[in-house]
Design a protein around this motif. Structure first.
Motif, short mmCIF file in Angstrom:
data_model
loop_
_atom_site.label_atom_id
_atom_site.label_comp_id
_atom_site.label_asym_id
_atom_site.label_seq_id
_atom_site.Cartn_x
_atom_site.Cartn_y
_atom_site.Cartn_z
N HIS A 173 35.84 39.07 40.68
CA HIS A 173 35.52 40.45 41.06
C HIS A 173 36.42 41.00 42.17
O HIS A 173 36.77 42.18 42.17
CB HIS A 173 34.07 40.55 41.54
N HIS A 189 39.49 43.13 41.17
CA HIS A 189 39.41 44.18 40.14
C HIS A 189 40.06 45.48 40.59
O HIS A 189 40.88 46.07 39.88
CB HIS A 189 37.95 44.44 39.76
N ASP A 199 29.11 37.51 44.16
CA ASP A 199 28.84 37.01 42.80
C ASP A 199 27.41 36.50 42.69
O ASP A 199 27.16 35.32 42.44
CB ASP A 199 29.83 35.91 42.42
N ASN A 248 26.71 40.02 38.66
CA ASN A 248 27.51 39.47 37.56
C ASN A 248 26.83 39.60 36.20
O ASN A 248 27.49 39.89 35.21
CB ASN A 248 27.83 38.00 37.83
#
Length: 345
Positions: free
Chosen positions: A73, A76, A173, A178
């Motif tokens: 993540h 991103h 996370d 998620n």
């Protein structure tokens, strides 16, 4: 032909690869990972695939049209903005980013560069979900009273041990961010914008920094109530992904592992016939999805190909990704405040 490249060759990249290979008008041109062995493994058996360890070199390739971002993540936003500034269209895995500010930078980059960009919420393409959405848009349920979304899966210590970033604070996370974020997206897509969130989180059974159980209530701007439950502790295996919508004139409940089965379809006292009719429409789709990822990423990729050819926006926007992210962050904030309500911007 629309040429795709995948950045990040971990667990989810396999579904992107298969989706690209299965999509008419799409071709896999390149893959990239800081671990070259992982990148090579992803495309083993395929020919004419370029392998990179530096994403900046990949972005210099003018033959690549779309970049699929499948990293952890944390990267991103950085990768998406870089790709869009390089003139590439972008498909980014959820969560779209880790902060609203990062999501805003992505949206600004998309507008500045005239780029197509989408977030992977593949369950929106489930036939059962599409039928629920049509019923809501047609007003068949009347005024909505409340909706409930539940993800009851199992993620044990071996899952979190697959990669060093899993379950960490740095990546945010948790199971809400998620996994449950898919159902949060579906619930808000059906019910509308969210006004207020209260939430609680907990970590049970495993050594991780983030939550593997979360629960929240939401007040929507239309006055309806929402309930979210996300748990990665449902022993011994994934149980269900459930989405229920209730209104003054109807009730719909989706089940299966990823909201891919119609379980309840009631719009009159003679609902048995209605449910039989609704199930007839779903016969073409397998009742049980092959994995909790639903029926694959091919439809997300096909939509990007079509959006490019038709010069339109993809069906799922970066703003959709930001909206779901905002709710998860609000649940985390509320939990830190002992369940005090958090009002969305």
């Amino acid at each position: 032909m629309i040429n795709f490249a995948i950045i990040g060759c971990g667990r989810i990249s396999v579904f992107h690869k298969e989706g690209i290979l299965e999509t008419t008008g799409a071709a896999l041109k390149a893959v990239c990972d800081v671990d070259k062995t992982k990148a090579a493994s992803l495309v083993e058996g395929l020919s004419s695939i370029d392998i990179y360890v530096d994403y900046k070199q990949l972005l210099e390739d003018p033959s690549i049209h779309v970049v699929n971002i499948c990293t952890e993540h944390y990267y991103h936003s950085e990768l998406a903005v870089a790709a869009m500034d390089a003139g590439k269209h972008v498909i980014v895995e959820k969560p779209v980013a880790l902060s609203l500010e990062e999501a805003d930078r992505m949206i600004e980059a998309q507008k500045k560069n005239g780029i197509k960009a989408t977030v992977v919420f593949q369950n929106r393409y489930n036939k059962a979900v599409a039928m629920m959405r049509d019923a809501v848009e047609e007003g068949r349920l009347g005024e909505l009273s409340h909706g409930v979304g539940s993800i009851r899966w199992y993620r044990d210590q071996s899952y979190y041990g697959q990669d060093s970033w899993r379950g960490t604070q740095k990546q945010k996370d948790g199971f809400l961010m998620n996994q449950t974020i898919h159902t949060i997206d579906l619930l808000t897509w059906m019910m509308g914008p969210v006004k207020k969130v209260t939430g609680q989180v907990s970590t049970k059974f495993f050594e991780i920094e983030m939550e593997n159980i979360g629960a929240a209530t939401m007040e929507f701007e239309n006055g309806a109530i929402g309930i979210i439950e996300g748990a990665g502790t449902v022993y011994p295996d994934d149980l269900e992904g459930r989405l229920s919508i209730f209104g003054e004139k109807g009730t719909i409940v989706l089940g299966g592992t990823s909201a891919n089965k119609i379980e309840t379809w009631r719009f009159s006292n003679d609902f048995q016939k209605e449910q039989i009719a609704s199930l007839e429409l779903l016969r073409e789709q397998e009742e049980n999805a092959p994995t909790v990822y639903g029926f694959g990423h091919e439809k997300v990729i096909q939509d990007m190909v079509d959006a490019i050819h038709q010069n339109r926006e993809p069906i799922i926007s970066l703003m959709d990704g930001k909206n779901a992210l905002e709710i998860v962050l609000a649940i985390y904030e509320s939990a830190k405040k002992d369940g005090q309500p958090v009002y969305l911007r």
